[in-house]
Scaffold this motif. Structure first.
Motif, short mmCIF file in Angstrom:
data_model
loop_
_atom_site.label_atom_id
_atom_site.label_comp_id
_atom_site.label_asym_id
_atom_site.label_seq_id
_atom_site.Cartn_x
_atom_site.Cartn_y
_atom_site.Cartn_z
N GLU A 146 -35.82 -15.80 -6.16
CA GLU A 146 -37.42 -16.01 -5.67
C GLU A 146 -37.27 -16.90 -4.58
N ARG A 147 -36.14 -17.37 -3.84
CA ARG A 147 -36.19 -18.10 -2.49
C ARG A 147 -35.76 -17.25 -1.55
N GLN A 148 -36.37 -17.32 -0.20
CA GLN A 148 -35.85 -16.26 0.56
C GLN A 148 -35.15 -17.37 1.73
N TYR A 149 -33.93 -17.17 1.98
CA TYR A 149 -33.18 -17.73 2.87
C TYR A 149 -32.91 -17.20 4.25
N LEU A 150 -33.06 -17.77 5.26
CA LEU A 150 -32.99 -17.32 6.83
C LEU A 150 -31.69 -17.61 7.30
N ASP A 155 -17.93 -22.93 21.66
CA ASP A 155 -18.13 -23.92 22.54
C ASP A 155 -17.76 -25.15 22.45
N GLY A 156 -17.34 -25.42 21.13
CA GLY A 156 -16.68 -26.80 20.54
C GLY A 156 -17.48 -27.96 20.37
N ASN A 157 -18.90 -27.83 20.43
CA ASN A 157 -19.78 -28.89 20.19
C ASN A 157 -20.70 -28.46 19.06
N SER A 158 -21.21 -27.45 19.04
CA SER A 158 -22.38 -26.83 18.14
C SER A 158 -22.09 -27.16 16.64
N LEU A 159 -22.87 -27.50 15.89
CA LEU A 159 -22.82 -27.55 14.52
C LEU A 159 -23.24 -25.77 13.73
N PHE A 160 -22.68 -25.88 12.72
CA PHE A 160 -23.17 -24.56 11.87
C PHE A 160 -24.17 -24.91 11.07
N TYR A 161 -25.28 -24.25 10.84
CA TYR A 161 -26.23 -24.68 9.88
C TYR A 161 -26.39 -23.57 8.82
N THR A 162 -26.29 -23.83 7.60
CA THR A 162 -26.67 -22.97 6.53
C THR A 162 -28.29 -22.95 6.16
N GLY A 208 -30.01 -26.09 5.20
CA GLY A 208 -30.00 -27.34 6.03
C GLY A 208 -28.83 -27.98 6.11
N THR A 209 -27.73 -27.66 5.21
CA THR A 209 -26.38 -28.28 5.32
C THR A 209 -25.53 -27.90 6.75
N ARG A 210 -25.05 -29.01 7.23
CA ARG A 210 -24.35 -28.91 8.73
C ARG A 210 -23.00 -28.91 8.67
N PHE A 211 -22.26 -27.84 9.13
CA PHE A 211 -20.88 -27.90 9.15
C PHE A 211 -20.35 -27.85 10.53
N SER A 212 -19.07 -28.34 10.88
CA SER A 212 -18.36 -28.37 11.94
C SER A 212 -18.00 -26.84 12.19
N LEU A 213 -17.62 -26.52 13.49
CA LEU A 213 -17.49 -25.14 13.70
C LEU A 213 -16.09 -24.59 12.98
N GLU A 214 -15.14 -25.70 12.67
CA GLU A 214 -13.81 -24.96 11.85
C GLU A 214 -14.53 -24.66 10.50
N GLU A 215 -15.45 -25.70 9.87
CA GLU A 215 -15.91 -25.63 8.54
C GLU A 215 -16.85 -24.10 8.32
N GLY A 216 -17.58 -23.97 9.62
CA GLY A 216 -18.40 -22.94 9.61
C GLY A 216 -17.70 -21.61 9.62
#
Length: 259
Positions: free
Chosen positions: A63-67, A80-87, A90-98
């Motif tokens: 019953e929750r909608q994730y975008l 690009d080597g700088n951005s973070l990956f967001y789930t 709201g959890t943030r991952f490095s590019l490698e983790e993403g």
């Protein structure tokens, strides 16, 4: 049926819903007859264009909608080597983790949209928008080929024609319109699109276009002036794509203007 009075005169070729000549349908039987009159059943799909992208995929669970924003997948793609990956939580991952997350990710082919979907067929182009409770706008060959989204052209979006590729070349066998009661329709209505609900016995729920390969392209409202468009099978189960396929389908929105 509500007639909005649009004359299909779009300033600088940007979409404006108030200028679109498509009426608003809320009665399921009337919408069914309208689609049959437009000759959509039997039309073979040649191309798909979401006017505004879309810029995110959705996944409803518990019953929750994730975008899942396309921008985050695109950051992984361009490396690009700088951005973070967001789930979505709201959890943030490095590019490698993403990238590691994407290797394990599966997502339903389910989009949130704000503007019409264009189905390009051998019988013309059908334009569909379902972004308010039980209120569907449909037209045929009304929107100009060079029409652009009213939203920013610099967004990263999903190339939905790639993700919806199984529908290309397939005839539309039938239209299935689920009916819903007044209480449900009014519970979901927001009024943001200025489509007041008429007083009637039944209203439009989910709309499904059934294709010859038995896949179904489905529409309903997502609230707040948004619509859901998704792909499912005959058992009403979502069609899924791998994380790598989703990343490959992310492009800048200006690349999606197909003629």
């Amino acid at each position: 049926m509500q007639i909005l009075g649009g004359k299909d005169r779009f300033i600088n070729s940007y979409f404006d819903p108030s200028q679109w000549g498509a009426v608003v349908w809320q009665n399921p039987d009337e919408l069914q007859r309208m689609l049959q009159a437009l000759d959509i059943e039997g039309a073979t799909l040649k191309g798909i264009r979401f006017l505004d992208g879309p810029d995110c995929m959705t996944y409803s669970k518990d019953e929750r909608q994730y975008l899942f924003p396309a921008e985050e997948f695109y950051k992984l793609k361009v490396n690009d080597g700088n951005s973070l990956f967001y789930t979505p939580n709201g959890t943030r991952f490095s590019l490698e983790e993403g990238r590691d997350l994407v290797q394990r990710l599966r997502m339903p082919v389910r989009f949130r949209v704000h503007e019409p979907l264009l189905l390009i067929t051998d019988r013309g182009t059908f334009e569909i928008l379902y972004n308010e409770s039980s209120s569907v706008r449909v037209s045929k060959n009304l929107l100009p080929a060079n029409l652009r989204s009213s939203r920013s052209g610099s967004l990263a979006v999903f190339d939905s024609e790639t993700l919806l590729a199984p529908l290309l070349g397939q005839p539309i066998l039938s239209v299935d319109i689920q009916q819903e009661e007044e209480a449900t329709a009014r519970q979901h209505a927001t009024g943001l699109c200025n489509y007041p609900l008429a007083s009637q016995d039944t209203y439009i729920g989910t709309v499904r276009l059934v294709f010859a390969n038995r896949l179904q392209l489905c529409f309903d409202d997502a609230g707040q002036g948004n619509g859901n468009v998704w792909l499912e099978d005959t058992d009403k189960q979502w069609i899924w794509r791998s994380g790598n396929e989703i990343v490959d389908a992310c492009v800048p929105s200006q690349q999606l203007v197909r003629k």
